[in-house]
Design an enzyme around this catalytic site. Structure first.
Site, mmCIF file in Angstrom:
data_model
loop_
_atom_site.group_PDB
_atom_site.id
_atom_site.type_symbol
_atom_site.label_atom_id
_atom_site.label_comp_id
_atom_site.label_asym_id
_atom_site.label_seq_id
_atom_site.Cartn_x
_atom_site.Cartn_y
_atom_site.Cartn_z
ATOM 1 N N LYS A 186 2.004 -11.669 -4.199
ATOM 2 C CA LYS A 186 1.341 -12.740 -3.451
ATOM 3 C C LYS A 186 2.092 -14.047 -3.688
ATOM 4 O O LYS A 186 2.035 -14.632 -4.770
ATOM 5 C CB LYS A 186 -0.110 -12.903 -3.929
ATOM 6 N N GLY A 237 3.087 -20.058 -12.726
ATOM 7 C CA GLY A 237 2.369 -21.159 -12.085
ATOM 8 C C GLY A 237 1.854 -22.131 -13.126
ATOM 9 O O GLY A 237 2.429 -22.256 -14.214
ATOM 10 N N SER A 238 0.757 -22.792 -12.800
ATOM 11 C CA SER A 238 0.253 -23.856 -13.673
ATOM 12 C C SER A 238 -0.574 -23.291 -14.827
ATOM 13 O O SER A 238 -1.092 -22.170 -14.746
ATOM 14 C CB SER A 238 -0.602 -24.819 -12.854
ATOM 15 N N THR A 241 -4.254 -22.458 -13.749
ATOM 16 C CA THR A 241 -4.445 -21.167 -13.075
ATOM 17 C C THR A 241 -4.177 -20.019 -14.044
ATOM 18 O O THR A 241 -4.868 -18.996 -14.019
ATOM 19 C CB THR A 241 -3.540 -21.047 -11.829
ATOM 20 N N GLY A 242 -3.197 -20.192 -14.921
ATOM 21 C CA GLY A 242 -2.905 -19.159 -15.931
ATOM 22 C C GLY A 242 -4.135 -18.844 -16.769
ATOM 23 O O GLY A 242 -4.395 -17.682 -17.097
ATOM 24 N N GLU A 259 3.990 -17.267 -17.102
ATOM 25 C CA GLU A 259 5.062 -18.266 -17.229
ATOM 26 C C GLU A 259 4.492 -19.563 -16.679
ATOM 27 O O GLU A 259 4.271 -19.680 -15.464
ATOM 28 C CB GLU A 259 6.299 -17.840 -16.422
ATOM 29 N N CYS A 293 9.877 -25.959 -14.008
ATOM 30 C CA CYS A 293 9.124 -25.837 -15.271
ATOM 31 C C CYS A 293 9.970 -26.295 -16.450
ATOM 32 O O CYS A 293 9.476 -26.929 -17.368
ATOM 33 C CB CYS A 293 8.630 -24.413 -15.459
ATOM 34 N N GLU A 391 3.064 -33.355 -17.384
ATOM 35 C CA GLU A 391 4.216 -32.761 -16.706
ATOM 36 C C GLU A 391 4.266 -33.380 -15.306
ATOM 37 O O GLU A 391 3.448 -33.030 -14.449
ATOM 38 C CB GLU A 391 3.989 -31.246 -16.583
HETATM 39 P P1 NAD Z 1 -0.502 -22.840 -9.236
HETATM 40 O O1 NAD Z 1 -1.016 -22.353 -10.538
HETATM 41 O O2 NAD Z 1 -1.302 -23.819 -8.485
HETATM 42 O O3 NAD Z 1 -0.259 -21.623 -8.227
HETATM 43 C C1 NAD Z 1 0.552 -20.519 -8.582
HETATM 44 C C2 NAD Z 1 0.098 -19.303 -7.802
HETATM 45 O O4 NAD Z 1 -1.225 -18.939 -8.224
HETATM 46 C C3 NAD Z 1 0.018 -19.493 -6.300
HETATM 47 O O5 NAD Z 1 0.498 -18.319 -5.662
HETATM 48 C C4 NAD Z 1 -1.480 -19.651 -6.049
HETATM 49 O O6 NAD Z 1 -1.891 -19.269 -4.762
HETATM 50 C C5 NAD Z 1 -2.061 -18.713 -7.097
HETATM 51 N N1 NAD Z 1 -3.446 -18.982 -7.479
HETATM 52 C C6 NAD Z 1 -4.131 -20.142 -7.420
HETATM 53 N N2 NAD Z 1 -5.372 -19.993 -7.921
HETATM 54 C C7 NAD Z 1 -5.469 -18.708 -8.323
HETATM 55 C C8 NAD Z 1 -6.477 -17.947 -8.977
HETATM 56 N N3 NAD Z 1 -7.666 -18.480 -9.289
HETATM 57 N N4 NAD Z 1 -6.218 -16.668 -9.290
HETATM 58 C C9 NAD Z 1 -5.021 -16.106 -9.013
HETATM 59 N N5 NAD Z 1 -4.024 -16.768 -8.379
HETATM 60 C C10 NAD Z 1 -4.236 -18.067 -8.059
HETATM 61 O O7 NAD Z 1 0.969 -23.392 -9.564
HETATM 62 P P2 NAD Z 1 1.980 -24.110 -8.564
HETATM 63 O O8 NAD Z 1 1.452 -25.499 -8.331
HETATM 64 O O9 NAD Z 1 2.281 -23.228 -7.426
HETATM 65 O O10 NAD Z 1 3.298 -24.201 -9.465
HETATM 66 C C11 NAD Z 1 3.611 -25.262 -10.284
HETATM 67 C C12 NAD Z 1 3.393 -24.923 -11.743
HETATM 68 O O11 NAD Z 1 4.130 -23.744 -12.065
HETATM 69 C C13 NAD Z 1 3.931 -25.982 -12.689
HETATM 70 O O12 NAD Z 1 3.013 -26.241 -13.730
HETATM 71 C C14 NAD Z 1 5.189 -25.349 -13.272
HETATM 72 O O13 NAD Z 1 5.569 -25.861 -14.525
HETATM 73 C C15 NAD Z 1 4.814 -23.919 -13.295
HETATM 74 N N6 NAD Z 1 6.013 -23.073 -13.313
HETATM 75 C C16 NAD Z 1 6.305 -22.375 -14.453
HETATM 76 C C17 NAD Z 1 7.462 -21.620 -14.528
HETATM 77 C C18 NAD Z 1 7.821 -20.847 -15.771
HETATM 78 O O14 NAD Z 1 8.630 -19.937 -15.673
HETATM 79 N N7 NAD Z 1 7.263 -21.152 -16.920
HETATM 80 C C19 NAD Z 1 8.298 -21.547 -13.429
HETATM 81 C C20 NAD Z 1 7.978 -22.261 -12.276
HETATM 82 C C21 NAD Z 1 6.806 -23.011 -12.233
#
Ligand code: NAD
Length: 487
Positions: A186, A237-238, A241-242, A259, A293, A391
């Protein structure tokens, strides 16, 4: 007017937007009942429509992946690797289209960051196909043999963000499939087009059900994280959400790899050849417009060189151009979406209101059509300011002076983040000694942002759980299975 690379102007067939984007479910490219707008962040015009996948679509994808797991996992690693290598070849054939789509939906410059991301992704897929997890014989006595195998988990759910939509998806797909799992991917709703595009390519390569791609809103991600037929979630992701993914995955004690975000420090020691490293540090801070990130998000410079460094860094940064990623002169593209753009606006407002010294940028020109944020450098804000603690995920950096190394290490580590960091100095051993005190998953000395197929990558503290890449990353897509054979 956006300028496109010449291959698109001369070959209308190659126009990557002249298509209807489809979900990939059980080997079929499917439309959804409704679609959602995908925007070009360089002008905020609608770029294309993406299918709004529903929970029903995800369910079909999960069931297809579950069914296909039996035969896919029964293949040898060499047989699966052959499919994966073919996938790399097929991606390679379409790499200009993929790169164009990436720039159009994500914003990053076509000629630098986007080309780099697509090239690296294809390389990654091809190289991962050559890796194997060998059986380990941990005991072999007169009585018995003990073998440790790594068996696949089942259906993996991959959930990806919008900053590196190609690379971060393929980092998951290749090792997941190689180790015998099947997948439902997704992508972020902000950047679904590249994943839907390589879903089309995957449909030609993999048996139905092995890889499924479903675009849609956050709710389908949520559905995946609690689904009993999904054995593992690989999430980038963030942190916020993680945390939800982890809580939701408790439903069936899912394996999870997270991640997450970072607030990476770079420490410039007094003996660093700092003039030479200004361009490298500029890229490390501002590459992908800071939407990275592992971007350097806090620059700590020894007070003996701090003011000179700030002046030189700002001078170099002022030569760089922020603009449309399709323009060959652009160094930094726009912020990918309005949500992130608004967050940056708020952070800059706070920085101005608190009276911190802004040496470059700081003012967003809101009359521009795209989400453009100027390269912004803030001189020596207090350690507890938002600009240091948060961040930014944009082209904004504080440069902070330090004197005492013990005090600095306390400041650097006084955070819930622990993704990466770097140390720069002429005395290599001294720099290594400082590096060892940084609490983070990756620390570079006199180099930065080196990644590799065999180099595990993951965050400490709240920057993540588990790793990607390396044999450790491969193992995270498996269960450890121990056999004991009596002789
Ligand atoms: P986000 O957490 O908003 O979204 C990431 C994904 O999660 C999207 O596909 C979104 O649709 C999905 N999502 C949202 N809510 C959800 C839920 N409740 N359950 C399951 N899935 C859900 O993050 P973003 O804004 O897309 O990305 C930016 C963040 O990602 C930054 O904090 C960045 O540091 C981090 N990031 C980390 C790495 C790493 O490898 N550590 C790499 C790239 C980005």
């Amino acid at each position: 007017m956006t300028s496109y690379p010449s291959f698109i102007e001369t070959d209308p067939q190659a126009n990557v937007l002249n298509r209807s984007f489809k979900l990939l479910i059980d080997g079929e490219l499917k439309s959804a009942e409704s679609t959602f707008d995908v925007f070009n962040p360089a002008n905020n015009e609608v770029l294309a429509q993406a299918p709004s996948g529903t929970v029903d679509h995800v369910e079909q994808a999960i069931q297809a992946a579950k069914r296909e797991f039996r035969s896919w996992s029964a293949l040898s690693a060499d047989e699966r690797a052959e499919y994966i290598a073919k996938f790399a070849d097929a991606l390679d054939k379409h790499k200009e289209e993929l790169t164009t789509l990436l720039t159009l939906e994500q914003g990053k410059p076509f000629h630098s960051m986007a080309t780099g991301e697509v090239d690296a992704s294809i390389f990654w897929v091809r190289e991962v196909s050559k890796r194997r997890l060998d059986v380990e014989i941990v005991e072999d006595t007169d009585e018995h043999t003990v073998e440790v195998h790594h068996s696949p988990l089942g259906v993996v759910g991959a959930i990806t963000p919008w900053n590196f939509p190609v690379l971060l998806s393929l980092w998951k797909i290749a090792p997941c499939l190689l180790t015998g799992n099947t997948m439902v991917l997704k992508p972020s709703p902000y950047t679904p087009l590249t994943a839907l595009f390589f879903g089309e390519i995957a449909a030609e390569v993999f048996p139905p059900g092995v890889l499924n791609v479903v675009s849609g809103g956050n709710e389908i991600g949520q559905y995946m994280t609690s689904h009993l037929d999904i054995a593992k979630i690989s999430f980038t992701g963030s942190i916020a959400t993680g945390q939800k993914v982890m809580a939701s995955g408790a439903a069936n004690l899912k394996r999870i790899t997270l991640e997450l975000g970072g607030n990476d420090p770079a420490i410039i020691l007094p003996d660093a050849n700092w003039r030479e490293i200004v361009p490298t540090l500029f890229d490390a801070v501002f590459g992908n417009s800071g939407q990275w990130c592992i971007a350097v998000k806090r620059l700590y410079v020894h007070s003996s060189i701090h003011s000179e460094f700030v002046a030189a860094f700002a001078k170099y940064a002022s030569t760089k151009k922020v603009g449309d990623g399709m323009d060959p002169d652009t160094d930094l593209g726009p912020i990918q979406n309005k949500m992130q753009y608004d967050k940056l606006k708020d952070l800059l407002k706070d920085t101005r209101e608190k009276g911190y010294r802004i040496v470059l940028g700081g003012d967003i020109d809101e009359s521009q059509k795209g989400n453009f944020v100027p390269i912004t450098i803030v001189d020596n804000p207090p350690e507890d300011s938002r600009i240091v603690k948060e961040e930014p995920f944009g082209p904004v950096v504080p440069i902070i002076a330090f004197d005492d190394i013990d005090d600095l290490i306390n400041r650097v580590n006084d955070t819930h983040f622990g993704l990466a960091g770097s140390v720069w100095g002429s005395d290599r051993q001294k720099a290594i000694d400082v590096a060892k005190r940084i609490e983070a998953g990756t620390v570079w000395v006199n180099e930065i942002h080196i990644h590799g197929i065999d180099i595990p990558f993951g965050g400490h503290k709240m920057s993540g759980v588990g790793v990607e890449n390396g044999s450790e990353g491969l193992k995270e897509f498996t269960n450890t299975k121990t056999y004991m054979f009596h002789k």
